[in-house]
Design a protein around this motif. Sequence first.
Motif, PDB file in Angstrom:
ATOM      1  N   THR A   1      10.161   9.087   6.526  1.00 37.42           N
ATOM      2  CA  THR A   1      11.495   9.344   5.975  1.00 37.42           C
ATOM      3  C   THR A   1      11.469   9.836   4.534  1.00 37.42           C
ATOM      4  N   GLY A   2      10.305   9.989   3.959  1.00 38.42           N
ATOM      5  CA  GLY A   2      10.233  10.466   2.581  1.00 38.42           C
ATOM      6  C   GLY A   2       8.840  10.949   2.231  1.00 38.42           C
TER       7      GLY A   2
ATOM      8  N   TRP B   1       0.863  -1.173   0.000  1.00 35.60           N
ATOM      9  CA  TRP B   1       0.000   0.000   0.000  1.00 35.60           C
ATOM     10  C   TRP B   1       0.898   1.222   0.000  1.00 35.60           C
ATOM     11  N   ALA B   2       0.656   2.148  -0.926  1.00 36.66           N
ATOM     12  CA  ALA B   2       1.505   3.336  -1.060  1.00 36.66           C
ATOM     13  C   ALA B   2       0.760   4.559  -0.535  1.00 36.66           C
ATOM     14  N   PHE B   3       1.456   5.383   0.225  1.00 36.46           N
ATOM     15  CA  PHE B   3       0.878   6.579   0.824  1.00 36.46           C
ATOM     16  C   PHE B   3       1.745   7.779   0.513  1.00 36.46           C
ATOM     17  N   MET B   4       1.116   8.886   0.152  1.00 42.13           N
ATOM     18  CA  MET B   4       1.829  10.142  -0.057  1.00 42.13           C
ATOM     19  C   MET B   4       1.980  10.799   1.313  1.00 42.13           C
ATOM     20  N   THR B   5       3.172  10.803   1.833  1.00 44.02           N
ATOM     21  CA  THR B   5       3.431  11.399   3.147  1.00 44.02           C
ATOM     22  C   THR B   5       4.044  12.776   2.939  1.00 44.02           C
TER      23      THR B   5
ATOM     24  N   CYS C   1       4.562   7.192  15.020  1.00 47.55           N
ATOM     25  CA  CYS C   1       4.982   8.550  15.347  1.00 47.55           C
ATOM     26  C   CYS C   1       5.434   9.210  14.045  1.00 47.55           C
ATOM     27  N   THR C   2       5.103  10.455  13.842  1.00 46.89           N
ATOM     28  CA  THR C   2       5.445  11.151  12.596  1.00 46.89           C
ATOM     29  C   THR C   2       6.951  11.210  12.365  1.00 46.89           C
TER      30      THR C   2
ATOM     31  N   GLN D   1       7.710  16.812   2.493  1.00 48.66           N
ATOM     32  CA  GLN D   1       7.572  15.699   3.426  1.00 48.66           C
ATOM     33  C   GLN D   1       6.932  16.143   4.732  1.00 48.66           C
ATOM     34  N   ILE D   2       5.994  15.341   5.244  1.00 47.77           N
ATOM     35  CA  ILE D   2       5.363  15.608   6.538  1.00 47.77           C
ATOM     36  C   ILE D   2       6.416  15.490   7.640  1.00 47.77           C
ATOM     37  N   THR D   3       6.370  16.416   8.579  1.00 53.77           N
ATOM     38  CA  THR D   3       7.303  16.389   9.713  1.00 53.77           C
ATOM     39  C   THR D   3       6.520  16.491  11.019  1.00 53.77           C
ATOM     40  N   THR D   4       7.239  16.445  12.114  1.00 54.52           N
ATOM     41  CA  THR D   4       6.606  16.585  13.428  1.00 54.52           C
ATOM     42  C   THR D   4       6.072  17.992  13.661  1.00 54.52           C
ATOM     43  N   ASP D   5       6.426  18.937  12.806  1.00 53.40           N
ATOM     44  CA  ASP D   5       5.815  20.267  12.885  1.00 53.40           C
ATOM     45  C   ASP D   5       4.372  20.221  12.398  1.00 53.40           C
ATOM     46  N   ASP D   6       4.062  19.247  11.544  1.00 55.23           N
ATOM     47  CA  ASP D   6       2.720  19.120  10.966  1.00 55.23           C
ATOM     48  C   ASP D   6       1.779  18.303  11.843  1.00 55.23           C
ATOM     49  N   ALA D   7       2.288  17.206  12.400  1.00 50.34           N
ATOM     50  CA  ALA D   7       1.456  16.292  13.193  1.00 50.34           C
ATOM     51  C   ALA D   7       2.353  15.491  14.127  1.00 50.34           C
ATOM     52  N   ASP D   8       1.754  14.944  15.181  1.00 53.55           N
ATOM     53  CA  ASP D   8       2.496  14.118  16.135  1.00 53.55           C
ATOM     54  C   ASP D   8       2.464  12.645  15.729  1.00 53.55           C
ATOM     55  N   LEU D   9       1.330  12.225  15.193  1.00 49.82           N
ATOM     56  CA  LEU D   9       1.132  10.837  14.790  1.00 49.82           C
ATOM     57  C   LEU D   9       0.657  10.796  13.346  1.00 49.82           C
TER      58      LEU D   9
END
Length: 140
Positions: free
Chosen positions: A107-108, A69-73, A102-103, A79-87
């Motif tokens: 890694t990509g 399953w592929a997800f656009m993170t 955990c966010t 790239q999503i970081t911990t500034d955007d969300a915690d989980l």
Amino acid sequence: MSWKTVRGAVSIGAAGEHLAMSAFKALEYRCALANLEGTDIILFDDDNTPLRVEVKTAAGPRRDTGKAWAFMTSKTKRQITTDDADLICYVALDLRRICIRCTSTVTGKRTTLYREDFLEPEQKQIRLAISKARRRLDDY
């Protein structure tokens, strides 16, 4: 690399958010849909600490393999970081299962998960992800 538009993406995303919410509520976590930029759900841990959850949903496995399953993170191709969300909660709609992390594990811009990732007990995944997020927040 071009980013393909997924037909029915809004409905698929909403279904994923509701499936994630039902998993949290079944384990007696308080949570609410947030619909904020970068945050889909606010989840309250056992200590009543609010955590921001970004939900990423796939309707089914990738067509080329049928096993992943592929997800656009990413957010606007960043790239999503911990500034955007915690989980981050990955949802496989066809399996009706979630995988939560955990966010900081992102890694990509694209994340690939396999069936085994979704078969881990959800309660165990949620507790581990919350624990990692709390440690990160405590260090912050």
